[in-house]
Design an enzyme around this catalytic site. Structure first.
Site: not given
Length: 268
Positions: A11, A136
């Site tokens: 990410k 997240d």
């Protein structure tokens, strides 16, 4: 025996603005999540009980598999969905630990996707569990370019115009505590995130002060030919550069100092 495989893509936060505090004490942020075509890897085979085996170049940096976020995700999904069977999970840890590129969150999200397939259960269970595992994890569950508001878990898919973009990730092989970086934020709101290309990462100067090597990586990337955008991801210490061509990225990748970890990849 049937084996299913699921990627856990790295990410990136293309920009990350810290705007304030939420009522629950978490930081209110505005960010653009993007995901790479490479990362960790999860595999699973049916089993009577839940288990997790970890291998890969960064396995020694992880604690006990019993405490791993991927296994916690599996246990939570099993309980919520009322699944009687188990699963033998295998995690290949290719990404550095505590590096700002969602390693643990991506692993947990990939586990949720993988077991949803294996157990043939409603995806709503994974979506409900994801926010409980970390801010997240919902974004990593999608693994698609998205804007994140609130604590980063209020998501809206967006087109940032980066799909297929060559990108180089570099980590100076130093772990950075997300908790400590956020704790050192001085409370200054520097403004909203509109166009991510004109944005910033408000955690970057904090992490650089804590770990000067972050600044060294950013400076090195900034002078590479063809580097268009250079930033730190998340709370660090991984930094990245988006390049105008694959050739420019590869030339920079070859020149990365040997003591630093690197990943030459693309954005999804």
């Amino acid at each position: 025996m049937m084996e299913l495989v699921e990627p856990a893509p790295a990410k990136l936060n293309l920009a990350l603005h810290v705007r304030g505090k939420l009522p629950d004490g978490r930081h209110r942020i505005e960010t653009i999540f993007a995901f790479c075509t490479d990362g960790d890897r999860l595999a699973v085979t049916p089993a009577d009980d839940l288990s997790l085996k970890i291998s890969g170049p960064f396995v020694s940096d992880l604690g006990s598999s019993d405490e791993n976020l991927a296994l916690r995700a599996a246990q939570a999904l099993q309980e919520r969905a009322g699944v009687k069977g188990g699963a033998a999970l295998a995690l290949t840890k290719n990404l550095p630990v505590a590096s700002g590129i969602g390693g643990g969150s991506a692993d947990a999200a990939a586990t949720l996707r993988l077991l949803t397939r294996l157990w043939a259960i409603d995806p709503k269970h994974a979506a409900a569990i994801a926010p409980t595992l970390g801010a997240d994890v919902p974004a990593c569950l999608l693994s698609m370019t998205a804007r994140g508001d609130g604590a980063g878990d209020d998501l809206q898919l967006t087109d940032a115009g980066v799909s297929g973009k060559p990108v180089l990730l570099i980590n100076p092989r130093v772990e950075v505590s997300t908790r400590e970086v956020f704790a050192r934020w001085n409370g200054e709101d520097k403004g909203s995130l509109d166009d991510w290309r004109d944005g910033r990462n408000d955690l970057e100067p904090i992490a650089t002060a804590m770990v000067p090597l972050v600044g060294a990586v950013l400076a090195w990337l900034s002078v590479q030919q063809g580097a268009e955008v250079v930033r730190m991801s998340g709370s660090g210490a991984t930094c990245f550069a988006l390049f105008d061509s694959e050739e420019a990225r590869d030339a920079a990748s070859v020149a990365v100092p040997r003591e630093w970890w690197k990943l030459a990849t693309y954005l999804r």
